[in-house]
Design a protein around this motif. Structure first.
Motif, PDB file in Angstrom:
ATOM      1  N   GLY A 203      -7.529  -0.029  -2.365  1.00 44.65           N
ATOM      2  CA  GLY A 203      -7.964  -0.362  -1.014  1.00 44.65           C
ATOM      3  C   GLY A 203      -8.705   0.743  -0.305  1.00 44.65           C
ATOM      4  N   THR A 204      -8.378   1.994  -0.612  1.00 47.77           N
ATOM      5  CA  THR A 204      -8.990   3.123   0.095  1.00 47.77           C
ATOM      6  C   THR A 204     -10.012   3.883  -0.747  1.00 47.77           C
TER       7      THR A 204
ATOM      8  N   GLY B  49       0.801  -1.218   0.000  1.00 46.58           N
ATOM      9  CA  GLY B  49       0.000   0.000   0.000  1.00 46.58           C
ATOM     10  C   GLY B  49       0.834   1.268   0.000  1.00 46.58           C
ATOM     11  N   ASN B  50       1.915   1.268  -0.795  1.00 47.37           N
ATOM     12  CA  ASN B  50       2.762   2.455  -0.822  1.00 47.37           C
ATOM     13  C   ASN B  50       3.322   2.696  -2.218  1.00 47.37           C
TER      14      ASN B  50
ATOM     15  N   GLY C 173     -16.330   1.248  -2.275  1.00 52.16           N
ATOM     16  CA  GLY C 173     -16.283  -0.080  -2.878  1.00 52.16           C
ATOM     17  C   GLY C 173     -15.985  -0.089  -4.357  1.00 52.16           C
ATOM     18  N   ALA C 174     -15.673   1.082  -4.940  1.00 49.37           N
ATOM     19  CA  ALA C 174     -15.386   1.149  -6.386  1.00 49.37           C
ATOM     20  C   ALA C 174     -14.091   0.413  -6.726  1.00 49.37           C
ATOM     21  N   GLY C 175     -13.077   0.575  -5.892  1.00 42.50           N
ATOM     22  CA  GLY C 175     -11.797  -0.080  -6.147  1.00 42.50           C
ATOM     23  C   GLY C 175     -11.068   0.469  -7.356  1.00 42.50           C
ATOM     24  N   PRO C 176     -10.704   1.765  -7.373  1.00 47.16           N
ATOM     25  CA  PRO C 176      -9.994   2.334  -8.531  1.00 47.16           C
ATOM     26  C   PRO C 176      -8.677   1.601  -8.792  1.00 47.16           C
ATOM     27  N   ARG C 177      -8.361   1.414 -10.079  1.00 49.22           N
ATOM     28  CA  ARG C 177      -7.215   0.586 -10.477  1.00 49.22           C
ATOM     29  C   ARG C 177      -6.250   1.317 -11.398  1.00 49.22           C
TER      30      ARG C 177
ATOM     31  N   ARG D 251     -11.734  -6.979  -0.416  1.00 50.80           N
ATOM     32  CA  ARG D 251     -10.476  -6.665  -1.096  1.00 50.80           C
ATOM     33  C   ARG D 251      -9.852  -5.375  -0.561  1.00 50.80           C
ATOM     34  N   GLN D 252     -10.528  -4.735   0.379  1.00 50.55           N
ATOM     35  CA  GLN D 252     -10.120  -3.397   0.812  1.00 50.55           C
ATOM     36  C   GLN D 252      -9.859  -3.332   2.315  1.00 50.55           C
ATOM     37  N   GLU D 253      -9.241  -4.394   2.844  1.00 50.53           N
ATOM     38  CA  GLU D 253      -8.954  -4.437   4.270  1.00 50.53           C
ATOM     39  C   GLU D 253      -7.862  -3.446   4.671  1.00 50.53           C
ATOM     40  N   SER D 254      -7.097  -2.985   3.677  1.00 47.56           N
ATOM     41  CA  SER D 254      -6.049  -1.990   3.918  1.00 47.56           C
ATOM     42  C   SER D 254      -5.761  -1.282   2.600  1.00 47.56           C
ATOM     43  N   ALA D 255      -4.837  -0.326   2.640  1.00 49.68           N
ATOM     44  CA  ALA D 255      -4.458   0.403   1.424  1.00 49.68           C
ATOM     45  C   ALA D 255      -3.808  -0.539   0.414  1.00 49.68           C
ATOM     46  N   HIS D 256      -4.121  -0.340  -0.870  1.00 46.01           N
ATOM     47  CA  HIS D 256      -3.519  -1.123  -1.957  1.00 46.01           C
ATOM     48  C   HIS D 256      -3.225  -0.167  -3.120  1.00 46.01           C
ATOM     49  N   ALA D 257      -2.031   0.390  -3.135  1.00 47.12           N
ATOM     50  CA  ALA D 257      -1.641   1.275  -4.233  1.00 47.12           C
ATOM     51  C   ALA D 257      -1.511   0.443  -5.504  1.00 47.12           C
TER      52      ALA D 257
END
Length: 249
Positions: free
Chosen positions: A71-72, A17-18, A99-103, A47-53
């Protein structure tokens, strides 16, 4: 991984997540890690339990940075501060739908940006806001109205003339095709089956006459002829490849 003309290199680390910042010398040598920007937060899905860059992008050839965090549900707006040797948050984050989950992103010159949201199967248009930051506009679905199966979006690309936008659906296993209106709104043109499961990454050929799709779970790469006038795709051929996930020219 992304790089600007100044030789600044950014890497998004999904699990940690960085985002990391390095330099590339004129001799092609990478520096040691210069700075790490740690994201914090979470979202409403499993899928969003923490930050996911998931990806990071330079805005044009500047040192301004947009980092997309699945994640955020946020776009982190940062800037490279060369004097301080840090990648610093310099504007308020852009919030996507919960909940969008941008990628990934697709830049349409300096007018607007299209954000591909993996988890809820949408594309959101954002534009530069007066006084800094970005304003969130409308979102459109990447799926047919009658589709209710499992799906996760993967990749997004604009034609270089800005007239057509493409995105991949994993589950529906298709490339969705849009026409870009003069005001930036997206008009759905149709869906092209990818002839394979889980189209993760796709790319346009250098002359944009072809669109190639990496079908990860079908172990193949599929080529389509692209019509520059209509934006449409026509199947050409398939080659075997073990679990392809990224295509580059």
């Amino acid at each position: 991984v992304t790089m600007n003309k100044q030789g600044n290199v950014l890497v998004a680390n999904y699990t940690g997540g960085n985002v990391g910042w390095l330099d590339l010398s004129s001799e092609g040598m990478l520096s040691k890690l210069k700075s790490v920007q740690q994201h914090k937060g979470s979202g409403p899905t499993d899928r969003q339990e923490s930050a996911h860059a998931h990806s990071t992008w330079f805005v044009g050839n500047s040192n301004a940075v947009i980092s997309v965090d699945l994640g955020t549900d946020e776009l982190w707006l940062s800037k490279i501060n060369s004097e301080a040797g840090k990648l610093e948050v310099h504007e308020e984050k852009v919030k996507m739908a919960a909940g969008a989950g941008p990628r990934h992103l697709a830049f349409h010159t300096d007018k607007w940006i299209y954000v591909l949201n993996e988890l809820n199967g949408t594309i959101t248009r954002i534009i530069p806001a007066e006084g800094g930051g970005y304003e969130v506009l409308e979102s459109v679905s990447t799926l047919p109205a009658d589709f209710d199966g499992f799906n996760k979006c993967a990749d997004i690309h604009l034609s270089s003339n800005g007239k057509f936008l493409y995105a991949s659906n994993r589950g529906h296993d298709s490339i969705v095709i849009y026409e870009v209106a003069e005001d930036g709104a997206l008009k759905l043109l149709g869906f092209e089956p990818t002839k394979g499961a889980t189209p993760r990454n796709f790319t346009l050929s250098p002359n944009e006459d072809f669109l190639l799709v990496a079908n990860k779970d079908a172990n193949n790469i599929v080529s389509f002829k692209r019509d520059a006038v209509s934006g449409g795709l026509e199947y050409v051929s398939t080659v075997d490849a073990p679990a392809p996930v990224c295509l580059l020219f």
